[in-house]
Design an enzyme around this catalytic site. Sequence first.
Site, PDB file in Angstrom:
ATOM      1  N   GLU A 189       0.882  -1.154   0.000  1.00 15.48           N
ATOM      2  CA  GLU A 189       0.000   0.000   0.000  1.00 15.48           C
ATOM      3  C   GLU A 189       0.920   1.205   0.000  1.00 15.48           C
ATOM      4  O   GLU A 189       1.825   1.298   0.820  1.00 15.48           O
ATOM      5  CB  GLU A 189      -0.866  -0.051   1.266  1.00 15.48           C
ATOM      6  CG  GLU A 189      -2.029   0.888   1.309  1.00 15.48           C
ATOM      7  CD  GLU A 189      -1.636   2.319   1.530  1.00 15.48           C
ATOM      8  OE1 GLU A 189      -2.145   3.158   0.784  1.00 15.48           O
ATOM      9  OE2 GLU A 189      -0.821   2.608   2.411  1.00 15.48           O
ATOM     10  N   HIS A 190       0.756   2.127  -0.927  1.00 11.98           N
ATOM     11  CA  HIS A 190       1.789   3.121  -1.180  1.00 11.98           C
ATOM     12  C   HIS A 190       1.588   4.483  -0.535  1.00 11.98           C
ATOM     13  O   HIS A 190       2.393   5.384  -0.782  1.00 11.98           O
ATOM     14  CB  HIS A 190       2.001   3.293  -2.685  1.00 11.98           C
ATOM     15  CG  HIS A 190       0.772   3.747  -3.397  1.00 11.98           C
ATOM     16  ND1 HIS A 190       0.436   5.060  -3.512  1.00 11.98           N
ATOM     17  CD2 HIS A 190      -0.203   3.026  -3.996  1.00 11.98           C
ATOM     18  CE1 HIS A 190      -0.707   5.155  -4.171  1.00 11.98           C
ATOM     19  NE2 HIS A 190      -1.106   3.928  -4.477  1.00 11.98           N
ATOM     20  N   SER A 191       0.585   4.681   0.312  1.00 15.91           N
ATOM     21  CA  SER A 191       0.412   6.031   0.859  1.00 15.91           C
ATOM     22  C   SER A 191       1.510   6.412   1.855  1.00 15.91           C
ATOM     23  O   SER A 191       1.718   7.576   2.131  1.00 15.91           O
ATOM     24  CB  SER A 191      -0.967   6.179   1.502  1.00 15.91           C
ATOM     25  OG  SER A 191      -1.094   5.361   2.629  1.00 15.91           O
ATOM     26  N   GLY A 193       4.648   6.109   1.334  1.00 15.09           N
ATOM     27  CA  GLY A 193       5.807   6.612   0.609  1.00 15.09           C
ATOM     28  C   GLY A 193       5.440   6.952  -0.817  1.00 15.09           C
ATOM     29  O   GLY A 193       4.628   6.269  -1.429  1.00 15.09           O
TER      30      GLY A 193
END
Length: 198
Positions: A189-191, A193
């Site tokens: 899940e990229h939030s 970074g």
Amino acid sequence: LWREAVRLMPRSVAFYGAAATGAYALDMSQYANLFRSTRLPRPELDELSTCRDSRHVVVQRGGAFWAVDLLTPAGEPVPPSQLQGAFEAILASPADARGGSAGVGHLTSLPRGEWAALREQLCAAAPANGASLKQIDEALFAVCLDGSSPEELGEVNRAMLHGRGIDRWLDKSFQLVVTENAKAAINFEHSWGDGVSV
């Protein structure tokens, strides 16, 4: 020539020289949020939560969840034999032994406002629900033991991206997905970074 000029610039201004040409250095400060982080659903804006003293991973199999310590209270790695025993016990239990039909992992794929409202309802319904969600949120990362055995590329991609959904927690910073036939990948899940490579 320009690369050499940027390389020779003082560090305090080298970023600006590189940015002028469209080159940006990786910002390693984001990696501190790779482990121990979860995106918590909120009605208007999600919250990134990081638990600095976490020692466990959450293991998901068939919709059920287990906490497995990776670190001792002193911060040392647990013995490999202890990890092996924990994973063997999880694999020996029926896939739906602890709520596999509920598929609470599916909820993390809902629109964020909807998931936020349902999460609040789950916590209000029973204190154990809130405690379980907290244990998932505070895990170092998630390990997803996927019950499929994909062979074709498309099947493998589907298994690693979302599988059946019940054994994924899409809010965790990253999940190690392992299939029955030993294919593995990281789904993150990229939030936590922006544009990082894992």
